[in-house]
Design a protein around this motif. Structure first.
Motif, PDB file in Angstrom:
ATOM      1  N   THR A 249       0.959  -1.199  -0.057  1.00 47.07           N
ATOM      2  CA  THR A 249       0.031  -0.049  -0.071  1.00 47.07           C
ATOM      3  C   THR A 249       0.782   1.079   0.050  1.00 47.07           C
ATOM      4  O   THR A 249       1.782   1.445   0.889  1.00 47.07           O
ATOM      5  CB  THR A 249      -1.043   0.000   1.167  1.00 47.07           C
ATOM      6  N   ALA A 250       0.415   2.188  -0.785  1.00 45.13           N
ATOM      7  CA  ALA A 250       1.085   3.492  -0.752  1.00 45.13           C
ATOM      8  C   ALA A 250       0.270   4.510  -0.087  1.00 45.13           C
ATOM      9  O   ALA A 250      -1.029   4.556  -0.450  1.00 45.13           O
ATOM     10  CB  ALA A 250       1.525   3.899  -2.272  1.00 45.13           C
ATOM     11  N   ARG A 251       0.972   5.273   0.733  1.00 41.80           N
ATOM     12  CA  ARG A 251       0.241   6.635   1.303  1.00 41.80           C
ATOM     13  C   ARG A 251       0.667   8.013   1.213  1.00 41.80           C
ATOM     14  O   ARG A 251       1.930   7.919   0.787  1.00 41.80           O
ATOM     15  CB  ARG A 251       0.016   6.199   2.861  1.00 41.80           C
ATOM     16  N   PHE A 252      -0.099   8.703   1.007  1.00 41.19           N
ATOM     17  CA  PHE A 252       0.341  10.046   0.947  1.00 41.19           C
ATOM     18  C   PHE A 252      -0.244  10.808   2.183  1.00 41.19           C
ATOM     19  O   PHE A 252      -1.409  10.820   2.645  1.00 41.19           O
ATOM     20  CB  PHE A 252      -0.428  10.716  -0.200  1.00 41.19           C
ATOM     21  N   LEU A 253       0.640  11.327   2.892  1.00 41.27           N
ATOM     22  CA  LEU A 253       0.277  11.922   4.492  1.00 41.27           C
ATOM     23  C   LEU A 253       0.687  13.420   4.200  1.00 41.27           C
ATOM     24  O   LEU A 253       1.411  14.086   4.001  1.00 41.27           O
ATOM     25  CB  LEU A 253       1.360  11.368   5.483  1.00 41.27           C
ATOM     26  N   VAL A 254      -0.159  14.293   4.932  1.00 47.45           N
ATOM     27  CA  VAL A 254      -0.462  15.457   4.720  1.00 47.45           C
ATOM     28  C   VAL A 254      -0.622  16.225   6.258  1.00 47.45           C
ATOM     29  O   VAL A 254      -1.590  15.919   6.970  1.00 47.45           O
ATOM     30  CB  VAL A 254      -1.311  16.333   3.769  1.00 47.45           C
ATOM     31  N   LEU A 255       0.346  17.049   6.827  1.00 47.96           N
ATOM     32  CA  LEU A 255       0.318  17.545   7.971  1.00 47.96           C
ATOM     33  C   LEU A 255      -0.148  19.153   7.872  1.00 47.96           C
ATOM     34  O   LEU A 255       0.942  20.000   7.419  1.00 47.96           O
ATOM     35  CB  LEU A 255       1.397  17.321   9.060  1.00 47.96           C
ATOM     36  N   TYR A 256      -0.917  19.599   8.220  1.00 47.86           N
ATOM     37  CA  TYR A 256      -1.537  21.128   8.200  1.00 47.86           C
ATOM     38  C   TYR A 256      -1.117  21.713   9.836  1.00 47.86           C
ATOM     39  O   TYR A 256      -1.879  21.014  10.497  1.00 47.86           O
ATOM     40  CB  TYR A 256      -2.906  21.237   7.801  1.00 47.86           C
ATOM     41  N   GLU A 257      -0.623  22.699   9.798  1.00 44.63           N
ATOM     42  CA  GLU A 257      -0.235  23.477  11.000  1.00 44.63           C
ATOM     43  C   GLU A 257      -1.380  24.221  11.191  1.00 44.63           C
ATOM     44  O   GLU A 257      -2.430  24.308  10.275  1.00 44.63           O
ATOM     45  CB  GLU A 257       0.870  24.062  11.275  1.00 44.63           C
ATOM     46  N   ALA A 258      -1.460  24.873  12.255  1.00 42.44           N
ATOM     47  CA  ALA A 258      -2.714  25.637  12.807  1.00 42.44           C
ATOM     48  C   ALA A 258      -2.731  26.848  11.819  1.00 42.44           C
ATOM     49  O   ALA A 258      -1.803  27.651  11.700  1.00 42.44           O
ATOM     50  CB  ALA A 258      -2.707  26.259  14.133  1.00 42.44           C
ATOM     51  N   PRO A 259      -4.038  26.961  11.266  1.00 44.32           N
ATOM     52  CA  PRO A 259      -4.112  28.311  10.297  1.00 44.32           C
ATOM     53  C   PRO A 259      -4.389  29.759  10.858  1.00 44.32           C
ATOM     54  O   PRO A 259      -5.017  29.542  12.094  1.00 44.32           O
ATOM     55  CB  PRO A 259      -5.472  27.646   9.431  1.00 44.32           C
TER      56      PRO A 259
END
Length: 103
Positions: free
Chosen positions: A2-12
């Motif tokens: 399985t391949a994953r794309f991980l995105v981490l958003y900081e506080a806007p």
């Protein structure tokens, strides 16, 4: 594999504007990515060791890394990537791709 794309958003700076854009614009674009098997969100995660937590965590899953890369090379993937630039204006973001392996 399985391949994953991980995105981490900081506080806007403006959480309401970020949430509105993410849910009304970005999510519909991302759900059109070819071969996308799963899309999960971790809303307002808490850091275990006390450092600055992320605001939002997105995890997208494909069957293979080749399918993931092909999805982002597609017209739908390019549209999603263009919109991701707009999201970076609303909140700092980090992203990565990886193959999932069983230990």
């Amino acid at each position: 594999m399985t391949a994953r794309f991980l995105v981490l958003y900081e506080a806007p700076a403006d959480p309401a504007a970020f949430d509105r854009h993410y849910r009304e614009v970005h999510l519909p674009l991302a759900h059109r990515l070819p071969g996308l098997r799963r899309y999960t969100l971790g809303d307002r995660p808490a850091d275990v060791r006390g450092s600055q937590p992320c605001y939002l965590v997105a995890e997208l899953e494909w069957d293979t890394m080749e399918e993931l890369r092909a999805a982002f090379a597609s017209p739908e993937g390019r549209a999603c990537a263009e919109d991701a630039v707009r999201l970076q204006d609303l909140a700092p973001v980090r992203s990565m791709v990886f193959d999932v392996a069983e230990p």
